[in-house]
Scaffold this active site. Structure first.
Site, mmCIF file in Angstrom:
data_model
loop_
_atom_site.group_PDB
_atom_site.id
_atom_site.type_symbol
_atom_site.label_atom_id
_atom_site.label_comp_id
_atom_site.label_asym_id
_atom_site.label_seq_id
_atom_site.Cartn_x
_atom_site.Cartn_y
_atom_site.Cartn_z
ATOM 1 N N ASP A 193 0.848 -1.198 0.000
ATOM 2 C CA ASP A 193 0.000 0.000 0.000
ATOM 3 C C ASP A 193 0.879 1.242 0.000
ATOM 4 O O ASP A 193 2.094 1.161 -0.016
ATOM 5 C CB ASP A 193 -0.934 -0.006 1.221
ATOM 6 C CG ASP A 193 -0.166 0.162 2.523
ATOM 7 O OD1 ASP A 193 0.833 -0.553 2.719
ATOM 8 O OD2 ASP A 193 -0.529 1.031 3.342
ATOM 9 N N HIS A 515 1.900 -8.832 -3.735
ATOM 10 C CA HIS A 515 0.866 -7.861 -3.369
ATOM 11 C C HIS A 515 1.589 -6.527 -3.223
ATOM 12 O O HIS A 515 2.123 -6.190 -2.171
ATOM 13 C CB HIS A 515 0.200 -8.284 -2.060
ATOM 14 C CG HIS A 515 -0.922 -7.379 -1.645
ATOM 15 N ND1 HIS A 515 -2.221 -7.553 -2.060
ATOM 16 C CD2 HIS A 515 -0.934 -6.275 -0.847
ATOM 17 C CE1 HIS A 515 -2.989 -6.605 -1.538
ATOM 18 N NE2 HIS A 515 -2.227 -5.820 -0.800
ATOM 19 N N ASP A 560 1.652 -17.645 -4.699
ATOM 20 C CA ASP A 560 2.207 -16.527 -5.480
ATOM 21 C C ASP A 560 1.048 -15.860 -6.219
ATOM 22 O O ASP A 560 0.868 -16.037 -7.412
ATOM 23 C CB ASP A 560 3.283 -17.029 -6.449
ATOM 24 C CG ASP A 560 3.939 -15.867 -7.184
ATOM 25 O OD1 ASP A 560 3.719 -14.702 -6.799
ATOM 26 O OD2 ASP A 560 4.679 -16.135 -8.157
ATOM 27 N N GLU A 569 2.779 -10.257 0.283
ATOM 28 C CA GLU A 569 2.976 -8.811 0.248
ATOM 29 C C GLU A 569 4.445 -8.478 0.474
ATOM 30 O O GLU A 569 5.190 -9.265 1.079
ATOM 31 C CB GLU A 569 2.126 -8.121 1.338
ATOM 32 C CG GLU A 569 2.174 -6.589 1.236
ATOM 33 C CD GLU A 569 1.085 -5.892 2.048
ATOM 34 O OE1 GLU A 569 0.376 -6.563 2.801
ATOM 35 O OE2 GLU A 569 0.975 -4.649 1.906
#
Ligand code: ZN
Length: 587
Positions: A193, A515, A560, A569
């Site tokens: 993020d 991620h 994966d 992530e």
């Protein structure tokens, strides 16, 4: 392929619907592997896809029945060495039965592969004196890719890996106690993020500064090809400064530091410049608005920076020391202000109900930097409670930084150290490392992770154990500690049940779907380079992992898959641990 099929067939019939979906997901995972396996590489042969230092122990693992192996030279297929595989041993954490191929006798630099009759051939690997410098370069440069508040361009090596300036405007969320604009630009995007979080920045930045402090002679001349390269300061410190400056900017006038700067919720999988959610400084919602964990982490990290930057930029070093002192003083006034997401905030919380370990770390680092009695006294009065955190099955984390404080005290080697505290910490640190060495030696995959360690960020934990071993080696040199640290790196770079390199663009068979928003949102077929996956996580806190077969052993609970934030992530804290591990084992 064989391993995966074995796992799927062990499912009870009542899980058939889930199994179908799992099979489908597994095929999705395997397709690119099959596509690139032109030379019949077998995932049943597990080895470090980067390779092995010339003088090191060299071990590969084979998880299909076989008797012998050969090491062949890549260029002409000449057999360099032959040997017998060891007896089969069951690895409880993966369910694999593994045999050892020991080719330590191979000491000629070059590129090789293993051929195992009846099984196939392995991915290629190298033997040489400096095989990890390229991996260090990519892993450290991944932080540059995480830079917020500026344009990023990875250059001709990775021509399409760019993003425009992002998150240039900020504001105070009402929970911060202030209102209006707050354009504190900079820092690293934390993970997949685009948030920036003080406590995770704390351990990541502190770990990187320690890597330089302990292994700087190996690192100072490695150019990272970042905008500051060539300015006279080593590039690791140039990169760390980008995040450090943001951390300093998160300090309020009263010395306290706000906990995080994020949007109110996570954005979609867009490039950072396309995330237009307001970037807000977020506080605790009531006076004093800043949190003790964030402020003590700032004190610790800025105290390290005051030492490390001193030879390169005295003014910046002094600024850090002022910030560290002010932050410490704030934590004396407010020793236990904890943080929970205020109403309406849904980004990462990094909540921690106990900030005393952060204060212990801060006191140790401030004492190490200044030698002042007040910090020494605080450490001596409080360290004993945290001695158990140096246990063999424990390691530092963003939430538990007491080991950093204890190690800092022991590594300081100051003449004014309390002799009893120093002895206690040394004994505990060395004993824990010895237990880790023994546990790893008994582990069929030769990784330090115990069964309960396959949780969120387990790959970071493997690197953490490497740090535990390298710190012990710094306190009392021991080849077994170095060897075991290297074993953990081998695990991350391919000697694991999936025969996968958990570093993007590293090795012939790396993971490919982190991620990580830029990797998902850009138009490149491959992810951004040098990123470490979180790794297997038996906690299964995401929908992808919950769909995997229920009886998977813990080391196999990984996918994966970009959607698997709980196992795939990226994150700056485990990325920093990896850099520390690499720096420690490099020549
Ligand atoms: Zn940004």
């Amino acid at each position: 392929m064989r391993d995966f099929a074995g796992v799927l067939s062990s499912n009870p019939p009542r899980r058939r619907s889930q199994m179908k979906l799992a099979t489908f997901l597994s095929l999705l995972i395997l397709l690119p592997v099959l596509a690139c396996r032109k030379e019949n590489q077998s995932a049943s042969i597990k080895l470090d896809q980067v390779g092995y230092p010339t003088d090191a122990v060299k071990i590969a693992l084979v998880s299909a029945p076989a008797q012998t192996f050969q090491v062949k030279r890549r260029t002409d297929n000449v057999v360099m060495l032959e040997g017998n595989l060891s007896a089969r041993v069951t690895d409880a954490n993966s369910g694999d039965q593994v045999q050892v191929a020991d080719f330590s006798a191979l000491r000629t630099s070059g590129t090789y592969y293993l051929e195992v009759p009846g099984v196939g051939r392995s991915w290629t690997f190298s033997v040489g004196p400096e095989i990890f410098s390229r991996v260090y370069y990519l892993a450290m440069r991944a932080f540059y890719g995480q830079r917020c508040g500026t344009a990023v361009n990875l250059g001709p090596e990775f021509p399409e890996y760019t993003h425009a300036p992002c998150h240039l405007e900020g504001s105070f969320h009402p929970s911060s106690g202030k209102r209006g604009r707050r354009d504190n630009v900079g820092g690293w995007h934390d993970a997949g993020d685009y948030g920036r979080y003080m406590v995770n920045s704390g351990i990541a930045t502190g770990t990187l500064l320690w890597a330089f402090e302990m292994f700087g002679s190996k690192l100072k001349n490695i150019k990272l090809n970042i905008p500051e390269s060539g300015n006279g300061t080593p590039d690791l410190l140039n990169e760390v400064r980008w995040n450090l400056k943001w951390m300093l900017d998160m300090q309020d006038d009263d010395g306290g530091a706000w906990h995080k700067q994020t949007s109110e919720h996570f954005c979609n999988f867009v490039m950072p410049e396309d995330d237009h959610l307001p970037s807000e400084v977020i506080g605790t919602g009531k006076p004093p608005y800043k949190s003790t964990c964030a402020t003590a982490d700032l004190a610790a990290v800025a105290a390290i920076a005051a030492r490390v930057y001193q030879p390169f930029d005295k003014d910046f070093a002094a600024r850090n020391l002022r910030a560290a002192r002010a932050a410490w003083a704030w934590t004396e006034r407010y020793p236990d202000v904890t943080f929970r997401n205020p109403p309406g905030i849904f980004t990462g919380e990094y909540g921690d109900s106990d900030c005393a370990d952060e204060r212990l770390w801060a006191a140790a680092e401030l004492w190490r930097t200044t030698g002042e009695a007040q910090y020494n006294r605080y450490f001596v009065d409080h360290y004993a409670k945290y001695q158990p955190t140096l246990g063999a099955l424990d390691a530092e984390s963003w939430r538990g930084v007491a080991p950093m404080g204890l190690w800092a005290y022991a590594l300081a080697a100051r003449p004014d150290a309390d002799s009893r505290a120093l002895a206690d910490v040394r004994v505990a640190a060395l004993a824990a490392a010895q237990q880790t060495v023994e546990r790893t030696r008994r582990n069929p995959y030769r990784v330090s992770l115990g069964a309960e360690d396959f949780r969120w960020g387990s790959n970071g934990l493997a690197a953490n154990y490497g740090m535990q071993l390298l710190v012990a080696n710094a306190l009392a040199p021991d080849p077994a500690c170095l060897r075991t640290a290297l074993d953990n790196l081998h695990y991350l770079l391919g000697r694991n049940t999936f025969s996968i390199s958990w570093l993007t663009h590293v090795g012939e068979h790396p993971f490919r779907r982190p991620h990580h928003r830029p990797s998902g949102a850009d138009h490149n077929p491959e992810p951004w380079p040098g990123l470490l996956s979180g790794g297997p996580n038996a906690g299964r806190q995401d929908p992808v992992l919950r769909l995997l077969p229920a009886d998977l052993p813990p080391a196999k609970v990984y996918s994966d898959d970009q959607r698997s934030y709980a196992s795939n992530e990226v994150c700056i804290n485990w990325q920093a641990m990896l850099v520390f591990l690499l720096a420690g084992v490099m020549k």
